[in-house]
Design an enzyme around this catalytic site. Structure first.
Site, short mmCIF file in Angstrom:
data_model
loop_
_atom_site.label_atom_id
_atom_site.label_comp_id
_atom_site.label_asym_id
_atom_site.label_seq_id
_atom_site.Cartn_x
_atom_site.Cartn_y
_atom_site.Cartn_z
N SER A 1 85.02 15.16 65.38
CA SER A 1 84.78 16.40 66.11
C SER A 1 85.94 16.67 67.05
CB SER A 1 83.47 16.29 66.91
OG SER A 1 83.36 17.35 67.83
N HIS B 1 56.83 10.49 54.59
CA HIS B 1 56.80 11.56 55.61
C HIS B 1 57.79 11.27 56.74
CE1 HIS B 1 53.11 13.07 53.71
NE2 HIS B 1 52.74 11.80 53.65
#
Length: 296
Positions: free
Chosen positions: A283, A162
């Site tokens: 970026s 999880h």
């Protein structure tokens, strides 16, 4: 298209007018099935050899056909072949070019076969090669994973459920989990290959042929495990291709899973691994970023 052009279609004997040009463009497959040229030529070479062995072709006719087909293969590979939409598909393009090169003998190549069993054979040959190629790449990836797993056998990392820290494992153990998935992918592809590797040639349009062909010989020449058993099924069913796409989709699901874990592990929140710069991008506005675009 002229009436003369319509005459070169092998099915055009009963037609009194040429095919509408829109219909030709709509029904033509040569734009994408020309990739099958290698397999189409190999299938034709085997078919011609079989026809010669049973006496349908003379030795000289077989020589002309085989030499003509190899010459056409060379034309295609050199980019000199003129693909025609009016000839509909890869099969008719190659057969028409063969007749151009060697004359009426070229038309004898189609004796005892139809485009139906020819297409089915080409697809099986193509898929068989693709399966072998993919299986080879899976094996190469598995070898890399196993080598890395051995080096990282003692590298401790958290295991997650999880996305929450659960139990400690090793990085090597995690990599071997990926390897186990790929091993099942490999096994599925090899099992699929068994059903791909049957030869439909000889089924003709749907009910076989009255010519004294030797289907076992053709299958042997093309490396098939044997001929298909039922002529109707041979030309009408493509379940082997659907099975391949199912196997391929599972491979891609596993690769997607591996890639997503790499994306997580390279993030600042995890910082488990550092991908080489050559496999990342940056970026334009945030110079600190190193984006894992390849696994993404």
């Amino acid at each position: 298209m002229s009436d003369k052009q319509a005459d070169i279609k092998p099915w055009g004997g009963r037609f009194s007018e040429p095919t509408d040009q829109f219909v030709e463009r709509f029904t033509a497959s040569v734009g994408f099935d020309q990739r099958l040229y290698h397999h189409d030529i190999n299938g034709s070479l085997a078919h011609a050899q079989m026809l010669a062995s049973v006496g349908v072709l003379t030795d000289d006719e077989y020589r002309q056909i085989s030499e003509g087909l190899e010459a056409i293969r060379g034309e295609i590979e050199r980019g000199e072949f003129n693909w025609s939409v009016s000839l509909e598909d890869v099969h008719m393009n190659i057969e028409a070019r063969l007749t151009d090169r060697i004359g009426i003998t070229g038309k004898k190549l189609h004796t005892g076969r139809s485009r139906n069993d020819q297409v089915a054979t080409d697809i099986r040959l193509y898929l068989r090669d693709e399966i072998d190629s993919i299986a080879g790449e899976l094996t190469r990836l598995q070898q890399g994973l196993c080598d890395l797993a051995e080096r990282e056998a003692d590298t401790i990392m958290p295991g997650f459920t999880h996305l929450q820290t659960a139990q400690p494992v090793t990085f090597g153990h995690h990599l071997l989990a990926w390897n186990a998935m790929l091993e099942r992918d490999y096994e599925r592809l090899m099992d699929c290959r068994k059903r791909v590797n049957r030869c439909p040639l000889g089924a003709a349009a749907l009910a076989g042929t009255t010519y004294p062909i030797n289907r076992e010989l053709t299958a042997q020449l093309l490396g098939f495990d044997g001929p298909t058993e039922n002529s109707l099924d041979s030309v009408s069913d493509r379940d082997f291709a659907i099975e391949f796409t199912a196997c391929a989709s599972i491979v891609m699901t596993h690769l997607s899973r591996f890639s997503e874990e790499l994306v997580l592990w390279t993030s600042a929140q995890f910082n488990f691994i550092n991908l080489p710069d050559r496999f990342c991008t940056g970026s334009s506005i945030m110079p600190q970023k190193k984006n894992p675009d390849v696994p993404e």
